[in-house]
Design a protein around this motif. Structure first.
Motif, PDB file in Angstrom:
ATOM      1  N   GLY A  87       0.819  -1.320   0.031  1.00 25.15           N
ATOM      2  CA  GLY A  87      -0.004   0.010   0.037  1.00 25.15           C
ATOM      3  C   GLY A  87       0.738   1.414  -0.152  1.00 25.15           C
ATOM      4  O   GLY A  87       1.881   1.246   0.613  1.00 25.15           O
ATOM      5  N   ASN A  88       0.444   2.229  -0.629  1.00 23.16           N
ATOM      6  CA  ASN A  88       1.153   3.797  -0.339  1.00 23.16           C
ATOM      7  C   ASN A  88       0.477   4.558   0.573  1.00 23.16           C
ATOM      8  O   ASN A  88      -0.559   4.449   0.990  1.00 23.16           O
ATOM      9  CB  ASN A  88       0.833   4.346  -2.021  1.00 23.16           C
ATOM     10  N   SER A  89       1.450   5.575   0.513  1.00 20.27           N
ATOM     11  CA  SER A  89       1.114   6.585   1.577  1.00 20.27           C
ATOM     12  C   SER A  89       1.739   7.831   1.212  1.00 20.27           C
ATOM     13  O   SER A  89       2.843   7.938   0.557  1.00 20.27           O
ATOM     14  CB  SER A  89       1.530   6.188   3.091  1.00 20.27           C
ATOM     15  N   ILE A  90       1.037   9.066   1.648  1.00 21.31           N
ATOM     16  CA  ILE A  90       1.604  10.269   1.521  1.00 21.31           C
ATOM     17  C   ILE A  90       2.745  10.548   2.266  1.00 21.31           C
ATOM     18  O   ILE A  90       3.654  10.865   1.987  1.00 21.31           O
ATOM     19  CB  ILE A  90       0.407  11.285   1.025  1.00 21.31           C
ATOM     20  N   TYR A  91       2.432  10.675   3.675  1.00 22.88           N
ATOM     21  CA  TYR A  91       3.051  11.086   4.699  1.00 22.88           C
ATOM     22  C   TYR A  91       3.921   9.750   5.386  1.00 22.88           C
ATOM     23  O   TYR A  91       4.912   9.791   5.827  1.00 22.88           O
ATOM     24  CB  TYR A  91       2.401  11.661   5.554  1.00 22.88           C
ATOM     25  N   GLY A  92       3.125   8.689   5.813  1.00 21.59           N
ATOM     26  CA  GLY A  92       3.292   7.411   6.426  1.00 21.59           C
ATOM     27  C   GLY A  92       4.147   6.624   5.356  1.00 21.59           C
ATOM     28  O   GLY A  92       4.771   6.994   4.159  1.00 21.59           O
ATOM     29  N   GLY A  93       4.815   5.614   5.796  1.00 21.50           N
ATOM     30  CA  GLY A  93       5.713   4.751   5.243  1.00 21.50           C
ATOM     31  C   GLY A  93       4.956   3.850   4.253  1.00 21.50           C
ATOM     32  O   GLY A  93       3.715   3.428   4.540  1.00 21.50           O
ATOM     33  N   GLY A  94       5.603   3.276   3.071  1.00 19.42           N
ATOM     34  CA  GLY A  94       4.850   2.310   2.272  1.00 19.42           C
ATOM     35  C   GLY A  94       4.904   0.950   2.833  1.00 19.42           C
ATOM     36  O   GLY A  94       5.800   0.572   3.581  1.00 19.42           O
ATOM     37  N   GLY A  95       4.020   0.294   2.285  1.00 16.47           N
ATOM     38  CA  GLY A  95       3.899  -1.147   2.602  1.00 16.47           C
ATOM     39  C   GLY A  95       4.789  -2.090   1.949  1.00 16.47           C
ATOM     40  O   GLY A  95       5.140  -1.562   0.607  1.00 16.47           O
ATOM     41  N   GLY A  96       5.103  -3.299   2.593  1.00 16.22           N
ATOM     42  CA  GLY A  96       6.084  -4.088   1.742  1.00 16.22           C
ATOM     43  C   GLY A  96       5.283  -4.898   0.904  1.00 16.22           C
ATOM     44  O   GLY A  96       4.001  -5.420   0.946  1.00 16.22           O
ATOM     45  N   GLY A  97       5.874  -5.324  -0.450  1.00 15.73           N
ATOM     46  CA  GLY A  97       5.150  -6.408  -1.203  1.00 15.73           C
ATOM     47  C   GLY A  97       6.191  -6.642  -2.346  1.00 15.73           C
ATOM     48  O   GLY A  97       7.278  -6.184  -2.380  1.00 15.73           O
ATOM     49  N   THR A  98       5.936  -7.463  -3.262  1.00 14.32           N
ATOM     50  CA  THR A  98       6.600  -7.835  -4.437  1.00 14.32           C
ATOM     51  C   THR A  98       6.889  -6.556  -5.237  1.00 14.32           C
ATOM     52  O   THR A  98       7.874  -6.225  -5.488  1.00 14.32           O
ATOM     53  CB  THR A  98       6.028  -8.967  -5.425  1.00 14.32           C
ATOM     54  N   THR A  99       5.959  -5.743  -5.155  1.00  9.41           N
ATOM     55  CA  THR A  99       6.085  -4.355  -5.666  1.00  9.41           C
ATOM     56  C   THR A  99       5.768  -3.418  -4.454  1.00  9.41           C
ATOM     57  O   THR A  99       4.908  -3.535  -3.754  1.00  9.41           O
ATOM     58  CB  THR A  99       5.012  -3.778  -6.829  1.00  9.41           C
ATOM     59  N   SER A 100       7.027  -2.781  -4.045  1.00 11.18           N
ATOM     60  CA  SER A 100       6.889  -1.984  -2.763  1.00 11.18           C
ATOM     61  C   SER A 100       5.836  -0.858  -2.923  1.00 11.18           C
ATOM     62  O   SER A 100       6.013  -0.169  -3.906  1.00 11.18           O
ATOM     63  CB  SER A 100       8.252  -1.320  -2.447  1.00 11.18           C
ATOM     64  N   GLY A 101       5.138  -0.423  -1.910  1.00 10.02           N
ATOM     65  CA  GLY A 101       4.552   0.681  -1.673  1.00 10.02           C
ATOM     66  C   GLY A 101       5.204   1.875  -1.630  1.00 10.02           C
ATOM     67  O   GLY A 101       6.441   1.926  -1.006  1.00 10.02           O
ATOM     68  N   THR A 102       4.823   2.958  -2.118  1.00  4.88           N
ATOM     69  CA  THR A 102       5.680   4.234  -2.322  1.00  4.88           C
ATOM     70  C   THR A 102       5.226   5.289  -1.380  1.00  4.88           C
ATOM     71  O   THR A 102       3.892   5.243  -0.670  1.00  4.88           O
ATOM     72  CB  THR A 102       5.597   4.676  -3.513  1.00  4.88           C
ATOM     73  N   SER A 103       5.919   6.175  -0.997  1.00  2.57           N
ATOM     74  CA  SER A 103       5.598   7.347   0.125  1.00  2.57           C
ATOM     75  C   SER A 103       6.144   8.586  -0.558  1.00  2.57           C
ATOM     76  O   SER A 103       7.180   8.399  -1.094  1.00  2.57           O
ATOM     77  CB  SER A 103       6.139   7.084   1.459  1.00  2.57           C
ATOM     78  N   VAL A 104       5.482   9.542  -0.241  1.00  4.76           N
ATOM     79  CA  VAL A 104       5.862  11.057  -0.618  1.00  4.76           C
ATOM     80  C   VAL A 104       6.996  11.391   0.205  1.00  4.76           C
ATOM     81  O   VAL A 104       8.263  11.929  -0.076  1.00  4.76           O
ATOM     82  CB  VAL A 104       4.917  12.020  -1.168  1.00  4.76           C
ATOM     83  N   PHE A 105       6.554  11.452   1.442  1.00  2.22           N
ATOM     84  CA  PHE A 105       7.495  12.243   2.568  1.00  2.22           C
ATOM     85  C   PHE A 105       8.117  11.064   3.632  1.00  2.22           C
ATOM     86  O   PHE A 105       8.885  11.325   4.277  1.00  2.22           O
ATOM     87  CB  PHE A 105       6.524  13.170   3.488  1.00  2.22           C
ATOM     88  N   GLY A 106       7.721   9.860   3.499  1.00  5.74           N
ATOM     89  CA  GLY A 106       8.027   8.847   4.538  1.00  5.74           C
ATOM     90  C   GLY A 106       9.029   7.855   3.550  1.00  5.74           C
ATOM     91  O   GLY A 106       9.504   8.131   2.488  1.00  5.74           O
ATOM     92  N   GLY A 107       9.355   6.780   4.122  1.00  8.49           N
ATOM     93  CA  GLY A 107      10.301   5.685   3.459  1.00  8.49           C
ATOM     94  C   GLY A 107       9.361   4.734   2.599  1.00  8.49           C
ATOM     95  O   GLY A 107       8.235   4.582   2.950  1.00  8.49           O
ATOM     96  N   ASN A 108       9.775   4.521   1.547  1.00  7.75           N
ATOM     97  CA  ASN A 108       9.198   3.246   0.530  1.00  7.75           C
ATOM     98  C   ASN A 108       9.155   1.978   1.388  1.00  7.75           C
ATOM     99  O   ASN A 108      10.155   1.538   2.109  1.00  7.75           O
ATOM    100  CB  ASN A 108       9.497   3.227  -0.594  1.00  7.75           C
ATOM    101  N   GLY A 109       8.044   0.995   1.008  1.00 20.09           N
ATOM    102  CA  GLY A 109       8.202  -0.262   1.460  1.00 20.09           C
ATOM    103  C   GLY A 109       9.380  -1.180   1.091  1.00 20.09           C
ATOM    104  O   GLY A 109       9.741  -1.038  -0.203  1.00 20.09           O
ATOM    105  N   ALA A 110       9.623  -2.228   1.696  1.00 20.42           N
ATOM    106  CA  ALA A 110      10.619  -3.154   1.059  1.00 20.42           C
ATOM    107  C   ALA A 110      10.134  -4.235   0.114  1.00 20.42           C
ATOM    108  O   ALA A 110       8.777  -4.412   0.069  1.00 20.42           O
ATOM    109  CB  ALA A 110      11.117  -3.836   2.392  1.00 20.42           C
ATOM    110  N   ILE A 111      10.711  -4.568  -0.689  1.00 21.12           N
ATOM    111  CA  ILE A 111      10.515  -5.634  -1.649  1.00 21.12           C
ATOM    112  C   ILE A 111      10.678  -7.096  -1.261  1.00 21.12           C
ATOM    113  O   ILE A 111      11.582  -7.424  -0.757  1.00 21.12           O
ATOM    114  CB  ILE A 111      11.351  -5.712  -2.834  1.00 21.12           C
TER     115      ILE A 111
END
Length: 210
Positions: free
Chosen positions: A185-209
């Motif tokens: 899952g993506n987030s604007i301010y929070g961190g992205g969720g992990g997945g085979t395709t990582s979730g992205t974030s605008v202000f936080g960290g992206n999720g792990a693959i």
């Protein structure tokens, strides 16, 4: 007007915010924190961890001690085919002895070669939740669920056991973890969720693959 920016990243050493000597009682202190993301798990059909929430709070300098404790939440440990991913730690700022401000971490993904599910994202009011076969509601308030996977201040929904299921999105909460080939899952301010395709974030960290 003078501006001072202090950044803390150590999850091991003690962190202390020091109020500038020139600060007046009515000056504004902006506190921005992220909770740690949950770790992924599984090997054959991996599950991603949920992202940590982002909390932004303004306090008056007069309400803050001269030196304030800061806790940086660590990311959850990675799991395996037999162990779940670790939950992300909470981050916290202590303006004074009677007040604490917390950014909640995301939950780790579960591990079982036929029953993996993604951890949900942390929210403003509570941590991400370790998933069951049906997935996991995001951390409060009003975290994502099976009906509405996305949230605003709560965490994104953690994917269920169906392969290829993606995690829920959020604005301030963490993105939910995915299952198998799903996207975090993506987030604007929070961190992205992990997945085979990582979730992205605008202000936080992206999720792990996963």
């Amino acid at each position: 007007f003078p501006v001072t920016i202090q950044v803390f990243t150590s999850t091991v050493a003690a962190n202390y915010w020091t109020k500038p000597t020139w600060a007046q009682a009515n000056d504004v202190v902006t506190i921005q924190m992220w909770g740690g993301g949950g770790g992924g798990a599984g090997v054959i059909s991996p599950s991603g961890g949920g992202g940590g929430a982002c909390v932004i709070v303004n306090k008056l300098a007069g309400d803050c001690n001269a030196v304030c404790n800061v806790v940086v939440g660590a990311g959850g440990s990675g799991g395996s085919a037999l162990t779940n991913g670790g939950n992300g730690g909470n981050s916290a700022f202590f303006p004074n002895s009677s007040v604490s401000i917390t950014a909640y971490g995301g939950a780790g993904g579960t591990s079982n070669t036929s029953n993996n599910a993604g951890g949900s994202g942390g929210g403003w009011f509570s941590n991400g939740i370790t998933p069951t076969a049906s997935g996991a509601n995001g951390g409060g308030p009003l975290g994502g669920n099976t009906t509405s996977k996305d949230s605003t201040f709560g965490g994104g929904w953690g994917a269920n056991t169906t392969p290829g299921t993606g995690g829920g999105n959020s604005i301030y909460g963490g993105g939910g973890g995915a299952r198998s080939s799903g996207a975090g899952g993506n987030s604007i301010y929070g961190g992205g969720g992990g997945g085979t395709t990582s979730g992205t974030s605008v202000f936080g960290g992206n999720g792990a693959i996963s």
